[in-house]
Design a protein around this motif. Structure first.
Motif, PDB file in Angstrom:
ATOM      1  N   GLY A  99       0.814  -1.196   0.000  1.00 26.70           N
ATOM      2  CA  GLY A  99       0.000   0.000   0.000  1.00 26.70           C
ATOM      3  C   GLY A  99       0.852   1.251   0.000  1.00 26.70           C
ATOM      4  O   GLY A  99       2.067   1.212  -0.220  1.00 26.70           O
ATOM      5  N   SER A 147      -4.305  -2.277  -0.647  1.00 27.90           N
ATOM      6  CA  SER A 147      -4.588  -0.852  -0.555  1.00 27.90           C
ATOM      7  C   SER A 147      -4.269  -0.155  -1.881  1.00 27.90           C
ATOM      8  O   SER A 147      -4.835  -0.499  -2.910  1.00 27.90           O
ATOM      9  CB  SER A 147      -3.814  -0.253   0.629  1.00 27.90           C
ATOM     10  OG  SER A 147      -4.279   1.048   0.915  1.00 27.90           O
ATOM     11  N   ALA A 190      -7.524   0.226  -2.181  1.00 25.59           N
ATOM     12  CA  ALA A 190      -7.903   1.567  -1.721  1.00 25.59           C
ATOM     13  C   ALA A 190      -8.956   2.210  -2.607  1.00 25.59           C
ATOM     14  O   ALA A 190      -9.615   3.166  -2.189  1.00 25.59           O
ATOM     15  CB  ALA A 190      -6.661   2.455  -1.655  1.00 25.59           C
ATOM     16  N   GLN A 240     -10.643   5.196   7.269  1.00 30.49           N
ATOM     17  CA  GLN A 240     -10.678   3.882   6.633  1.00 30.49           C
ATOM     18  C   GLN A 240     -11.158   2.762   7.527  1.00 30.49           C
ATOM     19  O   GLN A 240     -11.191   1.604   7.097  1.00 30.49           O
ATOM     20  CB  GLN A 240      -9.281   3.545   6.090  1.00 30.49           C
ATOM     21  CG  GLN A 240      -8.842   4.535   5.023  1.00 30.49           C
ATOM     22  CD  GLN A 240      -7.470   4.231   4.494  1.00 30.49           C
ATOM     23  OE1 GLN A 240      -7.243   3.182   3.892  1.00 30.49           O
ATOM     24  NE2 GLN A 240      -6.537   5.137   4.707  1.00 30.49           N
ATOM     25  N   GLN A 264     -14.456  -0.186   1.987  1.00 31.81           N
ATOM     26  CA  GLN A 264     -14.112  -1.546   1.574  1.00 31.81           C
ATOM     27  C   GLN A 264     -15.342  -2.418   1.342  1.00 31.81           C
ATOM     28  O   GLN A 264     -15.366  -3.230   0.422  1.00 31.81           O
ATOM     29  CB  GLN A 264     -13.179  -2.184   2.610  1.00 31.81           C
ATOM     30  CG  GLN A 264     -11.801  -1.541   2.665  1.00 31.81           C
ATOM     31  CD  GLN A 264     -11.102  -1.537   1.318  1.00 31.81           C
ATOM     32  OE1 GLN A 264     -11.311  -2.426   0.489  1.00 31.81           O
ATOM     33  NE2 GLN A 264     -10.282  -0.531   1.075  1.00 31.81           N
ATOM     34  N   HIS A 320      -8.006  -2.103   8.045  1.00 32.92           N
ATOM     35  CA  HIS A 320      -7.042  -1.717   7.024  1.00 32.92           C
ATOM     36  C   HIS A 320      -5.635  -1.514   7.583  1.00 32.92           C
ATOM     37  O   HIS A 320      -4.650  -1.683   6.858  1.00 32.92           O
ATOM     38  CB  HIS A 320      -7.514  -0.423   6.336  1.00 32.92           C
ATOM     39  CG  HIS A 320      -6.926  -0.217   4.983  1.00 32.92           C
ATOM     40  ND1 HIS A 320      -7.284  -0.971   3.885  1.00 32.92           N
ATOM     41  CD2 HIS A 320      -5.992   0.659   4.541  1.00 32.92           C
ATOM     42  CE1 HIS A 320      -6.598  -0.568   2.824  1.00 32.92           C
ATOM     43  NE2 HIS A 320      -5.807   0.421   3.198  1.00 32.92           N
TER      44      HIS A 320
END
Length: 254
Positions: free
Chosen positions: A11, A77, A103, A140, A203, A227
């Motif tokens: 990520g 991500s 993401a 997130q 998500q 996350h």
């Protein structure tokens, strides 16, 4: 039997080594896995003209350097968003796709809550640097999720690049055209791993929308994860078993 050829993209925060170290240790024999750092952080600032395709081109160069015509791709991500873009642009190079909470997953069919969330992401760039990362992380996850405490001591040198890199990802998500039709033409197995404590407006929405796009799609939920406590770091044994099964099935379908 040839080993399974795998490239893993991290990520926008952790480099590839610490992001995937625990998972790489438990994948077991018969897996030739490369944890590849993002092109975004190759220099002191994001490369001029950087986009998700820049990351995809870097993945293909890495595969070519190893003589891999095709390979399995894993992305977490921001790396998951880049992996989706590569699946749409070069589906013939991938044997399967595994997504660890991407993401971003295209700009179509957003729920009102997902739309509102992205408006809040757009406000992050105005924050001071010391407020940016906490706000970015909190968006997130669910309100009652416990975020990890910063590690003791000064931040590692690579952390200084992260605010600019994260903003580059956010800008790319606003402008990149992830073609839904091309993505739907990717018929190889897709595995989506989701933390149950991650934001359902992000998500959960991504997972549901991609389920309507891919023809061979499987969702695995890790109830206590989110996350920033992601399954591939918190439960590497389970993730390794899921990935090996995913890859083995994909190989049998070729």
């Amino acid at each position: 039997m040839e080993p399974l050829r795998v490239i893993l993209l991290p990520g926008s925060v952790l480099p590839a080594g610490p992001a995937y170290g625990a998972l790489l240790q438990v994948l077991g024999p018969g897996v030739d896995a490369i944890a590849k750092d993002l092109e975004l952080y190759a220099g002191d600032a994001p490369p001029p003209g950087w986009s998700l395709d820049t990351e995809g081109d870097g993945v293909l160069r890495e595969a070519d350097a190893h003589g891999w015509d095709t390979f399995h791709l894993v992305g977490y991500s921001g790396g998951g968003a880049a992996a989706l873009a590569l699946a749409a642009s070069h589906p013939g190079r991938l044997r399967s796709l595994a997504l660890l909470e991407p993401a971003w997953a295209g700009n179509w069919d957003w729920s009102p809550a997902h739309t509102e969330l992205w408006q809040r992401y757009g406000q992050l760039s105005a924050l001071p640097q010391d407020e940016f990362m906490p706000a970015f992380m909190r968006l997130q996850v669910k309100p009652d999720a416990v975020l990890p405490a910063p590690p003791p001591g000064p931040p590692p040198p690579w952390m200084a690049k992260r605010p600019a890199g994260i903003n580059a990802f956010l800008q790319a998500f606003n402008t990149y055209n992830l073609d839904r039709g091309r993505l739907a033409s990717f018929t190889k197995p897709v595995l989506f791993m989701l933390g149950g404590m991650s934001s359902p407006d992000e998500q959960g929405d991504n997972a549901a929308r991609l389920a309507r796009v891919f023809s061979d799609y499987r969702l695995e939920v890790f109830p206590g994860r989110h996350h920033f406590d992601p399954p591939h770091r918190a439960e590497p044994q389970r993730v390794a078993a899921l990935l090996r099964g995913h890859w083995t099935r994909a190989e049998a379908l070729l």
